[in-house]
Design a protein around this motif. Structure first.
Motif, mmCIF file in Angstrom:
data_model
loop_
_atom_site.group_PDB
_atom_site.id
_atom_site.type_symbol
_atom_site.label_atom_id
_atom_site.label_comp_id
_atom_site.label_asym_id
_atom_site.label_seq_id
_atom_site.Cartn_x
_atom_site.Cartn_y
_atom_site.Cartn_z
ATOM 1 N N ILE A 46 -15.391 -6.064 -76.057
ATOM 2 C CA ILE A 46 -14.808 -5.619 -77.334
ATOM 3 C C ILE A 46 -14.344 -6.822 -78.141
ATOM 4 C CG2 ILE A 46 -12.859 -4.389 -78.373
ATOM 5 C CD1 ILE A 46 -13.053 -2.395 -76.041
ATOM 6 N N HIS A 47 -13.685 -7.749 -77.466
ATOM 7 C CA HIS A 47 -13.175 -8.947 -78.149
ATOM 8 C C HIS A 47 -14.318 -9.842 -78.624
ATOM 9 C CE1 HIS A 47 -11.041 -12.857 -78.522
ATOM 10 N NE2 HIS A 47 -10.070 -12.080 -78.974
ATOM 11 N N LEU A 48 -15.386 -9.937 -77.833
ATOM 12 C CA LEU A 48 -16.542 -10.738 -78.229
ATOM 13 C C LEU A 48 -17.206 -10.152 -79.467
ATOM 14 C CD1 LEU A 48 -18.493 -13.068 -77.691
ATOM 15 C CD2 LEU A 48 -19.769 -11.544 -76.155
ATOM 16 N N SER A 89 -12.928 -18.118 -85.520
ATOM 17 C CA SER A 89 -13.708 -17.109 -84.795
ATOM 18 C C SER A 89 -14.829 -17.746 -83.985
ATOM 19 C CB SER A 89 -14.285 -16.082 -85.774
ATOM 20 O OG SER A 89 -15.062 -16.714 -86.780
ATOM 21 N N ARG A 90 -15.330 -18.878 -84.446
ATOM 22 C CA ARG A 90 -16.331 -19.609 -83.664
ATOM 23 C C ARG A 90 -15.730 -20.071 -82.342
ATOM 24 N NH1 ARG A 90 -17.407 -25.020 -83.373
ATOM 25 N NH2 ARG A 90 -19.536 -25.664 -82.873
ATOM 26 N N GLY A 91 -14.478 -20.558 -82.402
ATOM 27 C CA GLY A 91 -13.791 -20.942 -81.167
ATOM 28 C C GLY A 91 -13.512 -19.754 -80.276
ATOM 29 N N LEU A 92 -13.129 -18.635 -80.885
ATOM 30 C CA LEU A 92 -12.894 -17.414 -80.095
ATOM 31 C C LEU A 92 -14.166 -16.962 -79.391
ATOM 32 C CD1 LEU A 92 -10.669 -15.297 -82.518
ATOM 33 C CD2 LEU A 92 -9.946 -16.392 -80.399
ATOM 34 N N SER A 93 -15.296 -17.145 -80.045
ATOM 35 C CA SER A 93 -16.570 -16.719 -79.456
ATOM 36 C C SER A 93 -16.899 -17.516 -78.203
ATOM 37 C CB SER A 93 -17.690 -16.874 -80.493
ATOM 38 O OG SER A 93 -18.931 -16.477 -79.951
ATOM 39 N N ILE A 94 -16.731 -18.835 -78.247
ATOM 40 C CA ILE A 94 -17.041 -19.641 -77.072
ATOM 41 C C ILE A 94 -16.067 -19.347 -75.939
ATOM 42 C CG2 ILE A 94 -15.726 -21.614 -77.967
ATOM 43 C CD1 ILE A 94 -17.492 -23.441 -76.398
ATOM 44 N N CYS A 95 -14.780 -19.166 -76.262
ATOM 45 C CA CYS A 95 -13.788 -18.863 -75.224
ATOM 46 C C CYS A 95 -14.057 -17.502 -74.585
ATOM 47 C CB CYS A 95 -12.376 -18.889 -75.820
ATOM 48 S SG CYS A 95 -11.841 -20.501 -76.405
ATOM 49 N N THR A 96 -14.392 -16.513 -75.399
ATOM 50 C CA THR A 96 -14.640 -15.170 -74.880
ATOM 51 C C THR A 96 -15.923 -15.117 -74.069
ATOM 52 O OG1 THR A 96 -13.562 -14.314 -76.877
ATOM 53 C CG2 THR A 96 -14.742 -12.735 -75.505
ATOM 54 N N LEU A 99 -15.101 -16.525 -70.737
ATOM 55 C CA LEU A 99 -14.331 -15.584 -69.923
ATOM 56 C C LEU A 99 -15.235 -14.494 -69.365
ATOM 57 C CD1 LEU A 99 -11.541 -14.677 -68.900
ATOM 58 C CD2 LEU A 99 -11.292 -13.366 -71.019
ATOM 59 N N LEU A 100 -16.173 -14.019 -70.170
ATOM 60 C CA LEU A 100 -17.120 -13.006 -69.711
ATOM 61 C C LEU A 100 -17.934 -13.524 -68.533
ATOM 62 C CD1 LEU A 100 -18.717 -10.325 -70.067
ATOM 63 C CD2 LEU A 100 -20.148 -11.552 -71.730
ATOM 64 N N SER A 101 -18.418 -14.741 -68.637
ATOM 65 C CA SER A 101 -19.228 -15.318 -67.570
ATOM 66 C C SER A 101 -18.418 -15.530 -66.299
ATOM 67 C CB SER A 101 -19.826 -16.647 -68.051
ATOM 68 O OG SER A 101 -20.638 -17.228 -67.063
ATOM 69 N N VAL A 102 -17.185 -16.037 -66.453
ATOM 70 C CA VAL A 102 -16.335 -16.296 -65.286
ATOM 71 C C VAL A 102 -15.962 -14.999 -64.582
ATOM 72 C CG1 VAL A 102 -14.071 -17.131 -64.554
ATOM 73 C CG2 VAL A 102 -15.418 -18.474 -66.164
ATOM 74 N N VAL A 103 -15.574 -13.970 -65.338
ATOM 75 C CA VAL A 103 -15.183 -12.693 -64.741
ATOM 76 C C VAL A 103 -16.356 -12.068 -64.002
ATOM 77 C CG1 VAL A 103 -14.480 -10.326 -65.267
ATOM 78 C CG2 VAL A 103 -13.290 -12.242 -66.335
ATOM 79 N N GLN A 104 -17.545 -12.162 -64.558
ATOM 80 C CA GLN A 104 -18.725 -11.623 -63.874
ATOM 81 C C GLN A 104 -19.005 -12.366 -62.580
ATOM 82 O OE1 GLN A 104 -21.716 -11.799 -67.043
ATOM 83 N NE2 GLN A 104 -21.859 -9.581 -66.931
ATOM 84 N N ALA A 105 -18.894 -13.702 -62.638
ATOM 85 C CA ALA A 105 -19.158 -14.499 -61.442
ATOM 86 C C ALA A 105 -18.162 -14.173 -60.337
ATOM 87 C CB ALA A 105 -19.105 -15.987 -61.790
ATOM 88 N N VAL A 106 -16.887 -14.029 -60.702
ATOM 89 C CA VAL A 106 -15.855 -13.704 -59.717
ATOM 90 C C VAL A 106 -16.060 -12.296 -59.176
ATOM 91 C CG1 VAL A 106 -13.386 -13.310 -59.424
ATOM 92 C CG2 VAL A 106 -14.173 -15.309 -60.673
ATOM 93 N N THR A 107 -16.498 -11.384 -60.033
ATOM 94 C CA THR A 107 -16.671 -9.989 -59.632
ATOM 95 C C THR A 107 -17.759 -9.829 -58.576
ATOM 96 O OG1 THR A 107 -15.920 -9.196 -61.794
ATOM 97 C CG2 THR A 107 -17.202 -7.661 -60.449
ATOM 98 N N ILE A 108 -18.860 -10.533 -58.726
ATOM 99 C CA ILE A 108 -19.975 -10.354 -57.794
ATOM 100 C C ILE A 108 -19.946 -11.344 -56.636
ATOM 101 C CG2 ILE A 108 -21.435 -9.485 -59.650
ATOM 102 C CD1 ILE A 108 -22.957 -12.158 -59.503
ATOM 103 N N SER A 109 -18.943 -12.220 -56.592
ATOM 104 C CA SER A 109 -18.866 -13.168 -55.482
ATOM 105 C C SER A 109 -18.531 -12.422 -54.192
ATOM 106 C CB SER A 109 -17.793 -14.230 -55.764
ATOM 107 O OG SER A 109 -16.523 -13.627 -55.896
ATOM 108 N N PRO A 110 -18.965 -12.923 -53.054
ATOM 109 C CA PRO A 110 -18.667 -12.257 -51.774
ATOM 110 C C PRO A 110 -17.169 -12.104 -51.557
ATOM 111 C CG PRO A 110 -20.324 -13.976 -51.491
ATOM 112 C CD PRO A 110 -19.811 -14.114 -52.887
#
Length: 298
Positions: A46-48, A89-96, A99-110
């Motif tokens: 939503i934020h992205l 907003s360009r900075g918000l886009s890179i930060c968001t 965060l999306l990539s990190v949360v996904q990586a943590v979610t699917i990690s063993p």
């Protein structure tokens, strides 16, 4: 490139971009509000989408109006706000996106790894990060409010950089280098995290896929399991971001230290500034970026 061609290019990007981000925004607002499972990743998406909409409205719409010869329609305050919102907003886009990539990586990690302890369990745990992103980018972009002027209020004897519809006044070198250094530091940190998390997730999904092929018979080898589709989703989104970001960064760095008016570079820069914002929602729409549930049971 004539004015009509410019208008067609801008409209062909801004129109679908606005529609795509509104669809993504409404989809995940609906999922978050009415769904039984409140997933933190929905709030990130939503934020992205919101960040992308601000980019398109502040950059694309302004340049479309400029194409039709209303160069001074904004005034001083309008110029400051549009350029400021576009940069923030360009900075918000890179930060968001990070965060999306990190949360996904943590979610699917063993579940045996230490990273699972960092997985956000609720949307409330994501909110502090989004608030931090706003504070950081509001401060990093604050210098623009002092150095942006409309053409109608600009003293012609003062050297200024033309940025499409407004002018940027020269600033002291220490101020210029301070804010450029902060922007560069922000981008390096978040892109490094994005690269690590996306690479980690792709590696984990690849290992999982090899394990599945080992357990199943060979007749399943040609199928496209959900984890492979999720890997491609991340890689495509990452490739789009890196392409638009780095080319735009190089052009921004170059034009920021020159006072010459190169219309071709400015047109390319405008395309790059909201290209990712326009294309990324369709990656999210066409490919489900949520990690497959089968990984949690594996």
């Amino acid at each position: 490139m004539n004015k009509i061609t410019q208008a067609i290019v801008f409209l062909s990007l801004a129109g679908p971009g606005v529609v795509g981000n509104i669809l993504v925004f409404m989809r995940y607002v609906y999922t978050s509000a009415l769904g039984t499972e409140k997933r933190p990743i929905d709030l990130i998406l939503i934020h992205l989408a919101l960040s992308n909409l601000i980019i398109i409205c502040s950059t694309g719409v302004t340049d479309i109006v400029t194409v039709f010869y209303f160069r001074n329609f904004l005034g001083d305050i309008g110029c400051k706000m549009m350029v400021y919102l576009a940069r923030m907003s360009r900075g918000l886009s890179i930060c968001t996106t990070c965060l999306l990539s990190v949360v996904q990586a943590v979610t699917i990690s063993p579940r045996t790894t230490i990273w699972t302890k960092l997985k956000p369990q609720t949307s409330c745990q994501v909110l502090p990060f989004l608030l931090l992103f706003w504070i950081v980018n509001v401060l990093i972009s604050s210098n623009l409010l002092s150095y942006i002027k409309a053409g109608s209020s600009l003293n012609r004897s003062v050297a200024a950089t033309f940025i499409g519809h407004c002018y940027m006044l020269p600033s002291r070198h220490i101020i210029k280098w301070l804010f450029l250094s902060l922007m560069t530091l922000r981008d390096v940190i978040f892109q490094s995290l994005m690269g690590w998390s996306s690479g980690s997730m792709a590696l984990h999904l690849y290992k999982h896929h090899k394990h599945v092929l080992y357990l199943h018979s060979s007749r399943f080898a040609n199928n496209s399991p959900p984890e492979i589709r999720a890997t491609w989703s991340v890689l495509i989104l990452m490739a789009f971001f890196l392409f638009f970001y780095w080319v735009d960064f190089i052009l921004s760095f170059y034009t920021g230290f020159t006072v010459t008016h190169d219309s071709t570079l400015l047109n390319i820069k405008v395309f790059l500034e909201f290209g990712y914002a326009s294309f990324s929602p369709y990656v999210l729409i066409s490919r489900d970026v949520h990690p497959p549930n089968v990984l949690h049971a594996h």
